[in-house]
Design an enzyme around this catalytic site. Sequence first.
Site, PDB file in Angstrom:
ATOM      1  CG  HIS A  61      -0.597   0.268   2.399  1.00 46.33           C
ATOM      2  ND1 HIS A  61      -0.062  -0.652   3.513  1.00 46.33           N
ATOM      3  CD2 HIS A  61       0.150   1.715   3.080  1.00 46.33           C
ATOM      4  CE1 HIS A  61       0.253   0.156   4.385  1.00 46.33           C
ATOM      5  NE2 HIS A  61       0.445   1.178   3.666  1.00 46.33           N
ATOM      6  CG  ASP A 105      -0.665  -4.059   2.727  1.00 46.13           C
ATOM      7  OD1 ASP A 105       0.326  -3.353   1.500  1.00 46.13           O
ATOM      8  OD2 ASP A 105      -0.359  -3.227   3.611  1.00 46.13           O
ATOM      9  CB  SER A 119       2.565   1.336   6.468  1.00 46.96           C
ATOM     10  OG  SER A 119       1.461   1.646   7.128  1.00 46.96           O
TER      11      SER A 119
HETATM   12  N1  ARG Z   1      -1.409   1.976   7.125  1.00 50.84           N
HETATM   13  C1  ARG Z   1      -0.533   3.016   8.355  1.00 50.84           C
HETATM   14  C2  ARG Z   1       0.421   3.683   7.798  1.00 50.84           C
HETATM   15  O1  ARG Z   1       0.591   3.414   6.987  1.00 50.84           O
HETATM   16  C3  ARG Z   1      -0.074   1.783   9.023  1.00 50.84           C
HETATM   17  C4  ARG Z   1      -0.864   1.968  10.415  1.00 50.84           C
HETATM   18  C5  ARG Z   1      -0.281   1.008  11.103  1.00 50.84           C
HETATM   19  N2  ARG Z   1      -1.837   0.933  12.052  1.00 50.84           N
HETATM   20  C6  ARG Z   1      -2.033   0.175  13.384  1.00 50.84           C
HETATM   21  N3  ARG Z   1      -2.946   0.747  14.301  1.00 50.84           N
HETATM   22  N4  ARG Z   1      -1.029  -0.264  13.441  1.00 50.84           N
HETATM   23  O2  ARG Z   1       2.062   3.756   7.916  1.00 50.84           O
END
Ligand code: ARG
Length: 830
Positions: A633, A681, A777
């Site tokens: 992502h 992902d 992420s």
């Molecule tokens: N999708 C998020 C990012 O772009 C990561 C989120 C992780 N969230 C969590 N509650 N562990 O960095």
Amino acid sequence: MDEQTSDKPAKPEDELSVSNVSVQTADLEEKWERFARKLSRTSKSKRKAKRNKSIWNFQNKIILFTVVLFIIGVIIWTLLWLFIVQAENKDALYFVGLFRVANIEFLPEYRHKESREFLSVAQNVQQVMNLVYTKSTFSKFYKQSIVSDVSNNNNGGLLVHFWIVFVVPQAKGQVFCEDCIAAILKDSIQTSITNRTSVGSLQGLAVDMDSIVLSVGLRSDYSSTTGAGTNCIYDLHADQLHQHFPLDISTTSGRMICYFKLIALVGYLIRLSVASIHIEADNCITDSLTIYDSLMPIKNKILYRICEPTNAFLSFVSTNNLMLVTLKSTQVRKVKEFHGYFEVIPQEKCGKAILALGSTGFEGRIMSPYYPSYYPPKCICTWTFQTHQKTLGIALRFHNYTISEKSIKGCEHGWWKINEHMYCGYYIDHQTIFRVASFMVNIEFQCSSKLSEQPLLVEYGSYNISQPCPLGSFECHTGLCIQRSRRCDGINDCFDESDELFCDVPKQSCNTSSLTQHPSIFCDGINDCEDGQDEQYCTESIPCTNNTFKCSNNICFRKQNARCDGIIDCLDRSDESNCSCGSTKYNSGHHRIVGGSETQEGEWPWQVSLRFAGVAYCGASVISKEWLLSAAHCFQGNRLSDPRIWTAHLGMRTQGKAKFVSTLRRIIVHEYYNSRNYDYDVALLQLSTPWLDTMRWLIQPICVPPTTHRVHTGEKCWVTGWGQRQEADDEAPAVLQKAEVEIIDQTLCHSTYGIITARMLCAGMMSGKRDSCKGDSGGPLSCRSKGDGKWFLTGIVSWGYGCGRPNFPGVYTRVSNFATWIHKYVPSVF
Ligand code: ARG
């Protein structure tokens, strides 16, 4: 020689120019003479004065003056030319497009670009385009239109391919959007509502409004297809049905830019088959094979792009009687080649009525159009099914595909209408069964992607509505039926782990045969069997002890230090795999922290910070000298998928103080990544420059868990990153943070989120507080193996509801599921 006579023009025709010049020179002459006289007066020597006078005689002065004037002229002209032409080239914008002209019939002479017929029709169209654009708001930037091809096509009339060139000051480039240029053309077409067709008049040309396609083109394509930019352009006409016309090309040096224009008989289509291609793998930046659904390289008409070498046999079908294949390589160092062929095939109508399905079971198959080729966009297929009994419904077994209810968002990979209900399709790595509890089923399938898509195969059959799965079996969420005894055995038989959820009474009564069927429960430290026999008798012969090494196939090797001694003891090499990964000079295992805390230098040597256009955006993990693993992502989007805009910062604790920085050479996003639910992902990143052994004290790869690797609920692992410290705090820390989290029971996580797939795992604290957050992420969830103390990349930070909220743990990509996928690209890792 007399000075006076020599100054007179020799020939009468020179008179005009010389006299013109002499008007000014007479003045000058006087000045010169005065100056000379002055000089002679000041000079004591008469002889010297006389010599001066002879040098500056009138004739010589004229010659000198003309030469100087000429040189100045040449310099000014060259500068002007350089300035204007260079500036013009730099700011030229090229658009490439096509439209169908309905009122001109195709003549065979149009195939020859030098023919009178081609030149006349091209001129006609060019004049119309000139009129359109010189009257538009962009008139002062418009330079010219060039018709590059006219061909026949399956919709009648002529298909005209053209280039439009604008010369724009750089700052104004942004207003020149593709849609604006296309809109000018469309707006100039006069259609009448009464005749209800999309064809209207464009200055006398009957242009089909719906056929207009236009996109920004490359200068290299422009010069190659309209001028003499390349000599590798082939117009290949095929008029024999199903005959294979070979396409083979190979280059060993220089630059390769080749265009194969494939044209079939009217009413037919082209199928291109790719047997093998050897190019550099770098996301199509330097090397690519692109297949277009047109004769010119129009971006909006791309059917497929091949960006990496392959020997797999692939085939693609056009939507009209033409196709363009371009093969490019900006710098050929080793041999680049392509082997394939094309053929003319008839158009297919897909869909049919399938009546009176008999007894339960799968009895036939339906396929995407032109199966097993990739199917072209813009397809519609309809099938109707009927069983012979009202108690029987229709079951559809999708191969590597699944459908789920359509949300407000559109479908990316095909939409399905099944008895008035709408579903979106997704490619996945296993089969699924979809059941429709009705004896009459209407199915409509529409392609929704702009590109060609992977071939689809669906088996159909009837099933007993009151009892979908046979007695004694369990129905997975994927629709598959598995034997009830295979539930809660630690093996993902359903492919989505639904057979392994809600296993609160996990102990099973084991017998020798169930143990041999499921070897992974042996000696794994967990009592899977009621009587604990899976842990008691690790193997039939030698129980594993501290001094032996247990191979992945559960054979114990009685040899001290069998692991990583350079000698393969286990048949499956597991004693010698993951030997140079997952170790660090720090031992974080005993630090207990609440929330997050700062890390030490060199504590997480596999942690990477990924910067997009210079801004820290995601994390990643080092898995080898030149490969990183991250989340798919992070790279979703046109610009985000361009490796050139990213830099990877390795061996870093404080932002900006990396031991090693490299740009990315290649980003491989998993082909089944689903942006709607973050399934699959995962992305592999190849560094442009590998890191060096001398950096080993700060950079180390983490071990990639093998497919057989099991994670246990309650196990403690660490998540690291430079992401937000709090959900509401958008300031990112400068120093790498770590937090100890625990693996959450998959069933529990499933019951909170509901959409946890087999490619995901949950970690955190059910009480909240410790979690990863935005900005983390792609970063690692590192777990330490109890046996040899090596660190394994168990998860990749993927998603979560908020950050650190009670009952909503972080969701991670389950890396062990991708061992085979990673191995395909990075064989050195295992
Ligand atoms: N999708 C998020 C990012 O772009 C990561 C989120 C992780 N969230 C969590 N509650 N562990 O960095």
